[in-house]
Design an enzyme around this catalytic site. Structure first.
Site, short mmCIF file in Angstrom:
data_model
loop_
_atom_site.label_atom_id
_atom_site.label_comp_id
_atom_site.label_asym_id
_atom_site.label_seq_id
_atom_site.Cartn_x
_atom_site.Cartn_y
_atom_site.Cartn_z
N HIS A 46 18.68 3.07 24.61
CA HIS A 46 18.58 2.40 23.31
C HIS A 46 19.02 0.95 23.34
CE1 HIS A 46 17.66 6.39 21.76
NE2 HIS A 46 16.93 5.68 20.95
N CYS A 58 4.76 6.30 19.14
CA CYS A 58 5.69 5.21 18.85
C CYS A 58 6.77 5.04 19.90
CB CYS A 58 6.31 5.40 17.46
SG CYS A 58 7.30 6.90 17.32
#
Ligand code: PEP
Ligand code: MG
Length: 757
Positions: free
Chosen positions: A369, A684
């Site tokens: 992330h 996505c």
């Protein structure tokens, strides 16, 4: 047997006096060897310093022939002095001449001395010289004496480095020159872009200036207190931060914990303090030994662990000296390039985004992330830049090539010129992307591909229009929670969601509900509840949402309020089975009913979908698809679970190519099902932002993809140069291949057919 006179503390005090005298360096060194010899009751004390030729030159001596000074030289590895330098460790020999490494130098007159004890003079883990004492008798030097000599050598290293009368440049060559030389590191691309700027170390280094203790007991106390606090902070990190990092970071933290509790370490440092060093100097002395070993370790595992030890010593130094743990709150240059071993997304978000140009991580993985956040912020990022922290200091000039995954530390003018040209080329490319910004992503045979952006922060909103995307395919709502210091209130959430909807106007936006846990940790969350062996497979995302519905209901309430009278699209993360989706949807219905009860306006249109990122859900598509308004493939998670390869673990993240027959066949299955059910399908994950991967997705049948804003231009160029029908036919031949990757075949197709990838 002779012993040290007055002990090391007296010697250090005397050394301090000598250092304070306004004396030329050579004179100072001459005095120091006399002092040491007297203190150690040795007939000889000599200092050898490293020349750039990797030879140790006799710089000062008490006891050997003075005419040998600046004449006698020994290569690293040659003789006992060379041996000490080569292995960066002490030698303690009662009968030195019987040692096989002994090399007799007639000009020194050392043949009469039987015993020898020598220690390396280390600076930043590099050998810059050797300090030796010798005696005529076959003397056994005690462990304490060896210890004292190491402490003296440390002070000597400072004397040498701080003196500009001795040829410091030459003397410091192994340290300074290797650090100052340009360094080129080939690493991995994490976020595209070219950045020229100046390095800032995420975890600042401490420069120890005060070496000699005033009061040993005070220093011992400082050391023990700091170690105690360090242990506590590592336990805290293991409870919290391991979740804000991914994968292999946990292993590092566990190593920290093991080392921090290692009695031997504390003992070595305490001994160094007892010889008269300050607490910080003692940490550095022991750290120097570790660094010296680190530089010689060939085994990568051992190197990693020694690296952990080095990191830990840095932490301890910061603990002792009160230097802050992160540079985020410090003064940053306008062209900051952040350097870290690894960090979590929340830590990156702590920095002033206006000043950040680039990020270089020693570890990390492309789909972790922190890399996603870096892409969202548009910061050129490279990861797995091996040993970058050994080569760089705050303030160094650095170029980050996020496209090629390369780093240039202290680049030469040629490299700077080349990169300035590359930056101009990029600007021209950006101009080309800008020129097609309002054009549709239409293939040469008329297939329309809808390109969305991924977003999650207020700063992302401007990218929506700048990039020419047709909407927000994934709004990661957890990012707001991750940057906040406390749980965002209902109003905070409504404000953000309204701002997003205002910015998007009539372009669709898909809000994904909180996806926390895994490697996304909130600073204010109860860390103990998230202590898990496998956080990626743990209590995260919708699982938390369903088990503790208050948080999710709160968020749904905010979404419904923000979208009153407008269209709203809600998507749930990490759904593993249909029943989870059904339960989540029921929460939306409850909130809708609540609106009705209070007579509040509802959204004009509401669509509810799910992420497809847990493989089990793929095998329930026939049941799921009739219940949803849309689905979106989260390839980052889906593929880490499919391939059993942690997306945040640099050892395995790139082990399997996602352009493999297995992955592509799996994806094609999803496309076929969604088509059959007439359910809109988007992808996505990070996969869709890379032109070649995006081409493969189009070939599989994906017609909607969502990506970081910077990827829209390149992907649109790819689409506009692609004949979809021809690609689909070509890909038919790939699914059954026995190879682990079809990347080359796809690349060749692109080249043969003029597809811009
Ligand atoms: C994914 O898993 O692909 C995804 C888009 O979600 P995230 O990266 O936020 O886990
Ligand atoms: Mg995901």
């Amino acid at each position: 047997m002779a012993g040290a006179v007055g002990g090391p503390r007296v010697l250090l005090r005397r050394l301090r006096e000598v250092m304070a005298e306004p004396e030329a360096a050579q004179k100072r060194l001459d005095k120091i060897v006399v002092l040491i010899a007297a203190n150690m009751v040795a007939e000889v004390c000599s200092v050898y310093l490293m020349r750039p030729t990797q030879e140790l030159e006799l710089f000062a001596t008490e006891g050997l022939k003075p005419t040998a000074v600046h004449k006698t030289r020994l290569k690293v590895g040659e003789g006992l002095v060379g041996d000490i330098a080569a292995h960066a460790r002490p030698l303690n020999l009662a009968d030195a001449q019987s040692h096989p490494g002994f090399a007799y130098r007639p000009e020194t007159g050392e043949e009469v001395y039987k015993s020898l004890m020598g220690v390396p003079i280390l600076r930043s883990g590099r050998v810059v010289g050797v300090l030796v004492v010798q005696n005529r008798s076959k003397r056994n030097y005690t462990e304490e004496e060896v210890e004292a000599m190491q402490t003296v050598a440390m002070v000597l290293a400072e004397v040498v480095a701080a003196s500009d009368l001795i040829n410091l440049q030459e003397l410091d060559e192994p340290t300074a020159a290797t650090r100052r030389r340009p360094v080129h590191i080939v690493a991995n691309s994490f976020a595209e872009g070219i950045a020229l700027g100046h390095a800032v170390l995420h975890e600042p280094r401490v420069h120890v200036t005060k070496l000699i203790a005033e009061d040993v007991d005070v220093e011992l106390n400082r050391l023990e207190q700091a170690v105690y606090e360090l242990r506590g902070s590592i336990d805290d990190m293991l409870e919290t931060e391991d979740l804000s990092h991914a994968g292999d970071h946990r292993e590092v933290l566990q190593a920290y914990r093991m080392f921090a509790n290692d009695r031997g370490w504390l003992q070595r440092m305490s001994e160094a303090v007892r010889t008269g060093l300050t607490a910080e100097a003692a940490v550095e002395r022991v750290q120097n030994d570790t660094r010296a070993r680190l530089q010689r370790a060939a085994d990568p595992y051992l190197r990693d662990r020694l690296h952990d030890f080095d990191d830990l010593a840095n932490r301890l130094l910061r603990q002792i000296t009160g230097v802050k743990l992160s540079s985020a709150s410090g003064n940053l240059p306008n062209d900051t390039i952040l350097i870290a071993r690894n960090m979590g997304p929340a830590e990156l978000l702590d920095y002033d985004k206006e000043r950040l140009r680039g990020l270089v991580l020693e570890e990390g993985a492309q789909n972790a992330h922190v890399a996603i956040v870096a892409r969202a912020l548009g910061i050129a990022t490279v990861g797995r830049a091996e040993a970058i922290l050994d080569h760089i200091d705050t303030g160094d000039a650095i170029i980050v090539d996020g496209d090629a995954g390369e780093v240039y530390v202290r680049p030469s003018q040629d490299i700077i010129d080349a990169y300035s040209e590359k930056a101009r080329f990029r600007a021209r490319k950006q101009a080309q992307y800008q020129a097609i910004r309002h054009e549709p992503a239409l293939s040469t045979d008329g297939e329309k591909i809808t390109l969305f952006v991924n977003a999650g922060l207020q700063v992302d909103l401007k990218h929506l229009h700048e990039s020419g995307a047709e909407g927000i395919g994934l709004f990661r709502t957890e990012l707001q929670f991750m940057v906040a210091s406390k749980l965002p209130s209902l109003k905070d959430q409504i404000d953000l969601y309204s701002a997003v909807l205002d910015a998007a106007g009539d372009k669709p936006t898909v809000f994904r509900t909180l996806d926390i846990g895994g490697d996304k940790m909130l600073p204010y969350m109860d860390a103990a509840a998230f202590k898990e062996e496998n956080p990626a497979l743990g209590w995260r995302a919708i699982r938390i949402g369903l088990d503790r519905p208050a948080l999710l209901r709160h968020q749904l309430r905010a979404l419904l309020a923000a979208a009153a009278g407008r269209s709203l699209r809600i998507m749930f993360p990490m759904v593993a089975e249909v029943s989870e989706f059904v339960r989540a949807r029921a929460l939306v219905d409850r909130e809708l009913a609540r609106l009705k009860t209070f007579g509040k306006p509802a959204p004009a249109k509401l669509e509810i979908g799910t992420m497809l990122e847990v493989p089990s859900l793929v095998w329930q598509l026939d049941t799921l698809l009739p219940l949803v308004d849309f689905v979106s493939v989260g390839s980052n998670d889906l593929l880490q679970f499919l391939l059993a390869a942690d997306r945040g673990n640099s050892r395995v993240a790139n082990r399997y190519d996602i352009l493999s027959p297995a992955v592509l066949s799996f994806m094609r299955f999803i496309v076929t099902k969604c088509r059959a059910h007439g359910v809109p399908l988007t992808l996505c994950g990070e996969m869709s932002g890379k032109p070649l991967e995006a081409m493969a997705l189009v070939g599989l049948g994906f017609r909607r993809v969502s990506m970081s804003p910077a990827a829209i231009g390149p992907v649109k160029m790819m689409v506009r140069s692609l004949e979809v029908g021809r690609l689909e036919a070509f890909m038919e031949g790939l699914y059954g291949l026995p190879t682990p990757s079809v990347r080359d075949q796809l690349q060749a197709f692109a080249e043969d057919h003029g597809v811009v990838v």
